[in-house]
Design a protein around this motif. Sequence first.
Motif, PDB file in Angstrom:
ATOM      1  N   LEU A   1      48.550 -26.117  -5.690  1.00 47.07           N
ATOM      2  CA  LEU A   1      47.695 -24.875  -5.320  1.00 47.07           C
ATOM      3  C   LEU A   1      47.586 -24.614  -3.756  1.00 47.07           C
ATOM      4  N   CYS A   2      48.766 -23.961  -3.031  1.00 49.66           N
ATOM      5  CA  CYS A   2      48.618 -23.196  -1.542  1.00 49.66           C
ATOM      6  C   CYS A   2      46.576 -22.848  -1.461  1.00 49.66           C
ATOM      7  N   PRO A   3      46.937 -23.937  -0.126  1.00 49.00           N
ATOM      8  CA  PRO A   3      44.894 -23.678   0.612  1.00 49.00           C
ATOM      9  C   PRO A   3      45.069 -22.136   1.095  1.00 49.00           C
ATOM     10  N   MET A   4      46.017 -21.311   1.608  1.00 52.24           N
ATOM     11  CA  MET A   4      45.898 -19.947   1.850  1.00 52.24           C
ATOM     12  C   MET A   4      46.178 -19.096   0.002  1.00 52.24           C
ATOM     13  N   CYS A   5      47.704 -19.057   0.004  1.00 50.43           N
ATOM     14  CA  CYS A   5      47.794 -17.679  -0.568  1.00 50.43           C
ATOM     15  C   CYS A   5      46.902 -18.546  -1.758  1.00 50.43           C
ATOM     16  N   ARG A   6      46.530 -19.769  -2.253  1.00 48.03           N
ATOM     17  CA  ARG A   6      45.439 -20.317  -4.104  1.00 48.03           C
ATOM     18  C   ARG A   6      47.466 -20.468  -5.033  1.00 48.03           C
TER      19      ARG A   6
ATOM     20  N   HIS B   1      55.106 -27.775   0.500  1.00 45.74           N
ATOM     21  CA  HIS B   1      55.025 -26.776   1.151  1.00 45.74           C
ATOM     22  C   HIS B   1      55.021 -24.892   0.839  1.00 45.74           C
ATOM     23  N   CYS B   2      54.107 -24.229   1.601  1.00 49.66           N
ATOM     24  CA  CYS B   2      54.065 -22.648   0.603  1.00 49.66           C
ATOM     25  C   CYS B   2      55.067 -21.956   2.051  1.00 49.66           C
ATOM     26  N   GLU B   3      55.832 -21.484   1.009  1.00 53.30           N
ATOM     27  CA  GLU B   3      56.547 -20.888   1.131  1.00 53.30           C
ATOM     28  C   GLU B   3      56.851 -19.613   2.311  1.00 53.30           C
ATOM     29  N   SER B   4      55.677 -18.818   1.421  1.00 59.84           N
ATOM     30  CA  SER B   4      54.784 -17.287   0.978  1.00 59.84           C
ATOM     31  C   SER B   4      53.723 -17.049   2.605  1.00 59.84           C
ATOM     32  N   CYS B   5      53.112 -18.869   2.522  1.00 60.09           N
ATOM     33  CA  CYS B   5      52.262 -19.202   4.157  1.00 60.09           C
ATOM     34  C   CYS B   5      53.372 -19.040   4.877  1.00 60.09           C
ATOM     35  N   ALA B   6      54.173 -19.674   4.930  1.00 62.68           N
ATOM     36  CA  ALA B   6      54.759 -20.809   6.350  1.00 62.68           C
ATOM     37  C   ALA B   6      53.923 -21.955   6.221  1.00 62.68           C
TER      38      ALA B   6
ATOM     39  N   PRO C   1      50.355 -21.318  -6.925  1.00 66.98           N
ATOM     40  CA  PRO C   1      51.179 -22.529  -7.351  1.00 66.98           C
ATOM     41  C   PRO C   1      52.416 -22.242  -6.674  1.00 66.98           C
ATOM     42  N   GLN C   2      52.168 -23.843  -5.859  1.00 68.16           N
ATOM     43  CA  GLN C   2      53.160 -23.638  -5.002  1.00 68.16           C
ATOM     44  C   GLN C   2      54.686 -24.643  -5.316  1.00 68.16           C
ATOM     45  N   GLN C   3      53.953 -25.355  -6.694  1.00 66.99           N
ATOM     46  CA  GLN C   3      55.000 -26.466  -7.370  1.00 66.99           C
ATOM     47  C   GLN C   3      54.070 -26.684  -9.354  1.00 66.99           C
TER      48      GLN C   3
HETATM   49 ZN   LIG Z   1      50.372 -19.837   0.361  1.00 61.43          ZN
END
Ligand SMILES: [Zn+2]
Length: 571
Positions: free
Chosen positions: A235-240, A257-262, A242-244
């Motif tokens: 989980l991305c720490p910003m948007c939470r 890497h989270c694409e949405s939050c860059a 699942p990124q993978q």
């Molecule tokens: Zn994110």
Amino acid sequence: MTEFHYCWEWRLRSSPERLWPLVADTNRFNRDVGVPDLELGEVRRGGRRLLRLRKLGIPIEWEEEPFEWIEPHRFSVVRRYSKGPVAEMRVAVELIGESAGTFLRYEVWAKPRNALGRVAIPLEIGRSSRARFERAFRRYDRQVQEEPLPREKARLASGGGRRLSAAREVLREQGQPDELVGRLASVLEHADDLTVTRLRPYALADTWGATRRDVLELFLHATRAGLLEFRWDLLCPMCRGPQQSAETLRDVDPHVHCESCAIDFRVEFEHSVELTFRPARAIREVEAREFCVGGPQVTPHIVAQQLLAPGEERTLDPELSPGTYRLRTRDGGEVRQLAVAVGERPTVPIVNDSEDEQLFVLERTAWSDQALGAAEVTALQVFRDLFANEALRPDEPISVGTLTVLFTDLRDSTRFYLEIGDAPAFGSVMDHLDVLRAAVTAEGGAVVKAMGDAIMAVFPRPLAAVQAGRRAQRDLAASPNGGRPFWLKVGIHAGPCIAVTQNERLDYFGSTVNLAARLVDLSSGADLIVSSAITSDPEVADLLGTELSAAPIEATLKGFEDERFEIWSVG
Ligand SMILES: [Zn+2]
């Protein structure tokens, strides 16, 4: 250019709060109303994403502005098209609470690009969408009232039905509760694809009114029995989001890497790895398709999201349940923290005093307690028993956050071996390990390893470790099996730990572990030696005032000579 405007209104029986998770789940909604699945393009300036789909053979492409919303009352989005018959479309949905449910207003503004658009918009949106949307909303309304999980006729894999029945039998024989086994089987047979691709045992336990521990154990056994598969979601720490997803811990790559939050982030077990489940492929094939990627339910911890032009000001008055919230901009710039007490209805002024547009996000700071963190599950005995081979990538230690670590050792065991002989002594020492293991498991911990007659165990919370230590001491002093009583030395400390794979098993290391290992030497065998990290824990503190007492002890610990620790003898 002409702009078509449609406004549809429906009265529904359920409250906005209960409808929101379904109505604002635009991914589910788009699927339910027959929008074809999406092809995801690049993320552009300010989080705008390029999206494509084909409808009736016509390629459609658009750039989507970030959704704006205030939970549970409104959301809206603007789409600017670069291909297809429409030039621009705005959608705004409002849920107004009424005494007998919700007044839902759905509005669409659409500008055609060409002649086809001038014909297609009134037909496709004006007439056909209206009927489909109403059907979907009425179905959500019924679902909220009657059945908790959306159902559909699922396609079981070839032979899946028979495998499912066989696995149900296995689970019953293992003593899993009949009712829960039946419920899980029903989810696998009837719940829709969007539900089963990411099954969360704690959320299901809450829906079913069952205890979370029981449902988690059922899921772990069901995975072993071939009904379910693991999904370790990073989980991305910003948007939470699942990124993978990895199928085994070994596949978890700690660099994400989270694409949405860059942003790039490094995985740590406490928050950024959630264990979810999906049906085993031999039972049911699930296709992961996307129908909308930016709606409010993609990031359910975000209560409100607003896009402000340079210099723009707005005042929000969201209905916030008690708790703490953070107001930040999309790129992670924190504006302020907000603590909401019971009965408070704060207004939240937001000002964009920058030269660029800014996406403001008001989010809950607490992580969902329905998420099953990897730190928690890997510290469970049942997990370690059933999945002994789950190991991390070699040479990639992962931070697991705070754990409570307990070490034990038998007092006078050398003399004991001399007195009664090696073979009988060894037998009793092995029996003592069974008693210890039972005490650890009963409190929700896990034995990580045994070293001779010493063990190391981990627990999610200090209180569980203290209770397991006391229970083990009591049971062993009461001379199990009529044999000789044992005095068990115990040391407990809590703090940040690192997980690593050693000898094919998940192990923990770090100074928290080292210190706990040192404490055990100071124990008399009738007390627990603990650090102030344990005595200051609120749950333990409650116990110290009543059932137990703590006395400070002076000692220097090997390897920690330069540091001052408060150490306590608890008994
Ligand atoms: Zn994110």
